[in-house]
Design a protein around this motif. Sequence first.
Motif, short mmCIF file in Angstrom:
data_model
loop_
_atom_site.label_atom_id
_atom_site.label_comp_id
_atom_site.label_asym_id
_atom_site.label_seq_id
_atom_site.Cartn_x
_atom_site.Cartn_y
_atom_site.Cartn_z
N ARG A 178 0.30 -3.08 4.88
CA ARG A 178 -0.85 -2.89 3.65
C ARG A 178 -0.22 -1.61 2.86
NH1 ARG A 178 -4.56 -0.17 5.38
NH2 ARG A 178 -3.95 0.30 7.44
N ARG A 179 -0.81 -1.72 1.66
CA ARG A 179 -0.41 -0.75 0.74
C ARG A 179 -0.65 0.61 1.28
NH1 ARG A 179 -3.89 -2.17 -2.97
NH2 ARG A 179 -5.33 -0.56 -2.72
N GLU A 180 -1.84 0.94 1.86
CA GLU A 180 -2.15 2.26 2.27
C GLU A 180 -1.07 2.81 3.40
OE1 GLU A 180 -5.48 0.08 0.53
OE2 GLU A 180 -4.07 -0.27 2.08
N GLU A 181 -0.62 2.08 4.17
CA GLU A 181 0.40 2.32 5.22
C GLU A 181 1.68 2.91 4.36
OE1 GLU A 181 0.59 -0.47 8.84
OE2 GLU A 181 0.18 -1.57 7.29
N ALA A 182 1.88 2.00 3.50
CA ALA A 182 3.26 2.53 2.65
C ALA A 182 3.20 3.66 2.04
CB ALA A 182 3.58 1.53 1.79
N LEU A 183 1.91 4.09 1.36
CA LEU A 183 1.90 5.20 0.70
C LEU A 183 1.77 6.26 1.69
CD1 LEU A 183 -0.86 4.26 -2.04
CD2 LEU A 183 1.43 5.16 -2.27
N GLU A 184 1.15 6.27 2.63
CA GLU A 184 1.05 7.37 3.72
C GLU A 184 2.39 7.61 4.15
OE1 GLU A 184 0.11 10.27 6.08
OE2 GLU A 184 -1.17 9.53 4.61
N ALA A 185 3.23 6.57 4.53
CA ALA A 185 4.63 6.92 5.07
C ALA A 185 5.44 7.42 3.98
CB ALA A 185 5.08 5.55 5.51
N SER A 210 4.04 6.95 -5.81
CA SER A 210 3.47 5.95 -6.40
C SER A 210 4.20 4.83 -6.79
CB SER A 210 2.14 6.47 -7.26
OG SER A 210 2.80 7.24 -8.02
N ASP A 211 5.04 5.31 -7.59
CA ASP A 211 6.05 4.34 -8.39
C ASP A 211 6.88 3.62 -7.18
OD1 ASP A 211 5.05 4.94 -10.85
OD2 ASP A 211 6.58 6.34 -11.25
N THR A 212 7.33 4.26 -6.37
CA THR A 212 8.11 3.51 -5.20
C THR A 212 7.33 2.53 -4.77
OG1 THR A 212 9.59 5.44 -4.70
CG2 THR A 212 9.38 3.98 -3.11
N VAL A 213 5.96 2.89 -4.20
CA VAL A 213 5.14 1.84 -3.68
C VAL A 213 4.71 0.78 -4.65
CG1 VAL A 213 3.02 1.54 -2.61
CG2 VAL A 213 4.47 3.55 -1.74
N LEU A 214 4.55 0.84 -5.77
CA LEU A 214 4.19 0.03 -6.85
C LEU A 214 5.52 -0.98 -7.00
CD1 LEU A 214 2.75 -1.09 -9.35
CD2 LEU A 214 4.20 0.80 -10.81
#
Length: 360
Positions: free
Chosen positions: A59-66, A239-243
């Motif tokens: 999930r996106r949220e996992e990646a942002l947190e990590a 945020s740009d990395t995850v995007l």
Amino acid sequence: MRTFGIEEEFFLVHPETRLPVVPGRRVHNELLAVAGGGNSVHPEFMACQVESSTPVCTRREEALEAVTSTRRELSAVARGAGLYLVGLGAPPQIAMGAGAVHANDRYYAINEFCGAITAEHYLSGAHVHVGIEDLDSGIEAMNSLRPWLPLLTALGANSPFWRGVDSSFASWRSVQYRRWSIQGIPPYFADAQDYLRRMEFMLASDVVLDSGHICWGARLSTSYPTLEIRVADAQVSASDTVLLALVMRALVSAGIHSPRPVPNPAPEALDLAHWQAAKFGIRGNHYDLFTGTKCSMDRSLDALLRYIGTELAATGDSDYVGAGLERIMREGNGAVAQRRHFRAGGFDAVLAEADARLLD
């Protein structure tokens, strides 16, 4: 839901000299001990760099947190040592002479073999591993990605400066990578057997030390069941990395699921488009590899969102990706922001902003 993981490379920079710095042993060990968000931290090729790797995410949220957790902890260690930690595709200034390579036998071998190329390898990227089912699906995904890699290069461009001057490119890192023996956009593979045969040929040559020496913008991992996409420069903000990672994941899924024939643009068209993306980033014309004509960035993004729209909706990322791409077009990507900060306050402002926006 298709899995993905993110690898980010960072530079350690001294705020006063504005030059990359090799940390002392204590700081180096503290950096490598960081494990925020389940990430792991490793040395990178240049001794003034570190690399973080997220756990496998769904999930996106996992990646942002990590990503955010590790950036926060790495930054705290760097600031404690009086240094900046920055996500830039290339440091705007470097010292004269060859850069120090991390103490690693493989890195030493590459450094000895490649000479002047590695002496200037002050380059950091944001690499995304996207899960694949098997080798056949990996080949299908890699073939389908080829026309989209220039657009990803443009979106992720964040290295306009080199040796204290404007390179006139949005991604000078992409241009630097063109000097390696195997680089650029991968060729089209007829099937898995074609891929394995050609890999065997390259690895038997005298100019490829191992599979990690193959520097295509997208390549199949030899360690994990993933397709690794490597065209984006390191990003200033989390945020740009995850995007970018979410766009890449959607592109892989769309390529595997698409019933349409996979396009196979001419090699010279791909090379031209990739160079043009590195030159202009999100500004200026681009090259539409599906129609063989010049096109605007807006038109390229419209085509991208049409192509991956179903995949984004399935993962719940449509609004996040749409808003993120709109923001990049409105405010600029990393290269645009760096030039804006330079006009306002020189390289001091470029580096201070990169350090301050690490967690954005």
